[in-house]
Enzyme design. Sequence first.
Site, PDB file in Angstrom:
ATOM      1  N   ARG A 230       0.870  -1.184   0.000  1.00  0.00           N
ATOM      2  CA  ARG A 230       0.000   0.000   0.000  1.00  0.00           C
ATOM      3  C   ARG A 230       0.903   1.230   0.000  1.00  0.00           C
ATOM      4  NH1 ARG A 230      -3.322  -2.846  -1.601  1.00  0.00           N
ATOM      5  NH2 ARG A 230      -5.386  -3.316  -0.792  1.00  0.00           N
ATOM      6  N   ASP A 254       4.606  -0.312  -6.935  1.00  0.00           N
ATOM      7  CA  ASP A 254       3.350  -0.682  -7.590  1.00  0.00           C
ATOM      8  C   ASP A 254       2.191   0.092  -6.974  1.00  0.00           C
ATOM      9  OD1 ASP A 254       1.778  -2.339  -9.416  1.00  0.00           O
ATOM     10  OD2 ASP A 254       0.977  -3.283  -7.605  1.00  0.00           O
ATOM     11  N   GLU A 259      -2.326   7.469  -5.023  1.00  0.00           N
ATOM     12  CA  GLU A 259      -2.645   6.800  -6.295  1.00  0.00           C
ATOM     13  C   GLU A 259      -4.110   6.937  -6.685  1.00  0.00           C
ATOM     14  OE1 GLU A 259      -1.570   2.707  -5.190  1.00  0.00           O
ATOM     15  OE2 GLU A 259      -3.688   2.176  -5.352  1.00  0.00           O
ATOM     16  N   HIS A 291      -0.573  -0.174  -9.643  1.00  0.00           N
ATOM     17  CA  HIS A 291      -1.276  -1.119  -8.745  1.00  0.00           C
ATOM     18  C   HIS A 291      -1.787  -2.309  -9.557  1.00  0.00           C
ATOM     19  CE1 HIS A 291      -3.447  -1.264  -4.626  1.00  0.00           C
ATOM     20  NE2 HIS A 291      -3.250  -2.497  -5.076  1.00  0.00           N
TER      21      HIS A 291
HETATM   22  P1  NAD Z   1      -1.483 -11.424   4.899  1.00  0.00           P
HETATM   23  O1  NAD Z   1      -2.539 -10.985   5.836  1.00  0.00           O
HETATM   24  O2  NAD Z   1      -1.419 -12.870   4.504  1.00  0.00           O
HETATM   25  O3  NAD Z   1      -0.046 -11.017   5.482  1.00  0.00           O
HETATM   26  C1  NAD Z   1       0.215  -9.786   6.076  1.00  0.00           C
HETATM   27  C2  NAD Z   1       1.328  -9.996   7.086  1.00  0.00           C
HETATM   28  O4  NAD Z   1       1.672  -8.718   7.633  1.00  0.00           O
HETATM   29  C3  NAD Z   1       0.911 -10.897   8.256  1.00  0.00           C
HETATM   30  O5  NAD Z   1       1.879 -11.898   8.482  1.00  0.00           O
HETATM   31  C4  NAD Z   1       0.832  -9.929   9.444  1.00  0.00           C
HETATM   32  O6  NAD Z   1       1.178 -10.526  10.676  1.00  0.00           O
HETATM   33  C5  NAD Z   1       1.865  -8.891   9.026  1.00  0.00           C
HETATM   34  N1  NAD Z   1       1.729  -7.638   9.742  1.00  0.00           N
HETATM   35  C6  NAD Z   1       0.615  -7.090  10.286  1.00  0.00           C
HETATM   36  N2  NAD Z   1       0.933  -5.942  10.917  1.00  0.00           N
HETATM   37  C7  NAD Z   1       2.265  -5.775  10.765  1.00  0.00           C
HETATM   38  C8  NAD Z   1       3.186  -4.801  11.198  1.00  0.00           C
HETATM   39  N3  NAD Z   1       2.795  -3.752  11.949  1.00  0.00           N
HETATM   40  N4  NAD Z   1       4.486  -4.944  10.875  1.00  0.00           N
HETATM   41  C9  NAD Z   1       4.900  -6.008  10.142  1.00  0.00           C
HETATM   42  N5  NAD Z   1       4.072  -6.979   9.700  1.00  0.00           N
HETATM   43  C10 NAD Z   1       2.776  -6.858  10.014  1.00  0.00           C
HETATM   44  O7  NAD Z   1      -1.632 -10.502   3.621  1.00  0.00           O
HETATM   45  P2  NAD Z   1      -1.080 -10.776   2.152  1.00  0.00           P
HETATM   46  O8  NAD Z   1      -2.115 -11.482   1.359  1.00  0.00           O
HETATM   47  O9  NAD Z   1       0.295 -11.329   2.236  1.00  0.00           O
HETATM   48  O10 NAD Z   1      -1.047  -9.285   1.590  1.00  0.00           O
HETATM   49  C11 NAD Z   1      -0.137  -8.324   2.105  1.00  0.00           C
HETATM   50  C12 NAD Z   1      -0.516  -6.955   1.591  1.00  0.00           C
HETATM   51  O11 NAD Z   1      -0.329  -6.909   0.178  1.00  0.00           O
HETATM   52  C13 NAD Z   1      -2.006  -6.594   1.755  1.00  0.00           C
HETATM   53  O12 NAD Z   1      -2.240  -6.018   3.033  1.00  0.00           O
HETATM   54  C14 NAD Z   1      -2.249  -5.612   0.660  1.00  0.00           C
HETATM   55  O13 NAD Z   1      -2.049  -4.302   1.168  1.00  0.00           O
HETATM   56  C15 NAD Z   1      -1.149  -5.896  -0.362  1.00  0.00           C
HETATM   57  N6  NAD Z   1      -1.670  -6.354  -1.651  1.00  0.00           N
HETATM   58  C16 NAD Z   1      -1.334  -5.663  -2.761  1.00  0.00           C
HETATM   59  C17 NAD Z   1      -1.785  -6.087  -4.004  1.00  0.00           C
HETATM   60  C18 NAD Z   1      -1.396  -5.379  -5.283  1.00  0.00           C
HETATM   61  O14 NAD Z   1      -2.019  -5.596  -6.333  1.00  0.00           O
HETATM   62  N7  NAD Z   1      -0.379  -4.531  -5.277  1.00  0.00           N
HETATM   63  C19 NAD Z   1      -2.622  -7.210  -4.089  1.00  0.00           C
HETATM   64  C20 NAD Z   1      -2.927  -7.898  -2.921  1.00  0.00           C
HETATM   65  C21 NAD Z   1      -2.464  -7.466  -1.697  1.00  0.00           C
END
Ligand code: NAD
Length: 329
Positions: A230, A254, A259, A291
């Site tokens: 994000r 990305d 954005e 994105h």
């Molecule tokens: P997920 O929930 O499986 O993993 C997120 C991880 O972050 C978890 O292990 C959690 O414990 C950890 N976390 C939470 N708070 C934290 C903190 N303060 N410091 C460090 N780690 C922390 O999620 P995911 O499916 O792996 O997705 C991760 C992120 O990717 C999403 O939150 C989303 O913002 C982003 N995303 C982006 C796209 C894109 O198209 N660019 C697509 C999907 C997801």
Amino acid sequence: MKLAFFDAKTYDMPGFDRYAAESAWEIKYYETRLNEDTASLAAGYDAVCAFVNDTLNSAVVNRLYELGVKVLVLRCAGFNNVDLNACQGKLPVFRVPAYSPYAVAEHAMALLLTINRRTHKAYIRTRDFNFSLQGLAGFDLHGKTVGIIGTGKIGQVFAKICGGFGMNILAYDKFPNPSTGLNYVELPELFQKSDIISLHCPLTEDTKHIINADSIAMMKNGVTIINTSRGALVNTQDLIQALKAKQVGAACLDVYEEEGSFFYEDFSGHIVRDDKLVRLISMPNVIVSSHQAFLTTEALDNIAATTMDNLNRFFAGDPNPATEVRLQA
Ligand code: NAD
């Protein structure tokens, strides 16, 4: 049943149409984003489907509730754009927690390989019969240290990909997961020792601007920063300063803090008024994608399947607890 679908793009439609036909949903695709001005388009609809840059603040949530919308289905994983306090007791919210962690992790690696080996520049040069290698030198990823912040579904896939390249991996997570076998360290150590830092944590109050002037000051000179999570995880102004000072060697983005005003739209014939975005894009060691890390056929199909399943289960009185978004206790 009728679904109002905001910020619709042509690539969303085939999958949603297929799953909707199977379960007799009628979908109205609105190209416009959901916000205070457009919320009334949901009048007469049972459900609303929204995406990452739709606005779901309390005004919009209350308006949807007044209009009789029963449920909000997000066709994405992140829900930082939703005022969950406002939704409580009014508008249940469902999301797609996982649709393809491979799509996002592979895109992160694609950006890293591109910025490092300058393939985007080589492509343009050779199309112009310019076969000079001047300025195209990269570095071996093998043996470099990558710091992964957030080791959930995407972070773990990215770690495996990096492992395949022979990189050393340091990990940080607020909730470390020992079953990953990753080498967890505290954030300052990750900042100090990593040649490449990739963000895979959600945007929360804790993580907003996790990359800022102070954290950058701890990093190795010339570090590469990848953000496919994000935009607001990175303080953009601080990143620009660090890129100018050559503290940060490269950035792969990305996502971008502001954005919402630009991404997914064609501004090629316009003067873009966001000076930070223009500055970033002007730098040879920065690559910005719009994105798009999620954008694979597998991910689009999973997004449509899960979203329609979320709707069907909700209206059948059997909401899926694994996809419901709730306020943290
Ligand atoms: P997920 O929930 O499986 O993993 C997120 C991880 O972050 C978890 O292990 C959690 O414990 C950890 N976390 C939470 N708070 C934290 C903190 N303060 N410091 C460090 N780690 C922390 O999620 P995911 O499916 O792996 O997705 C991760 C992120 O990717 C999403 O939150 C989303 O913002 C982003 N995303 C982006 C796209 C894109 O198209 N660019 C697509 C999907 C997801």
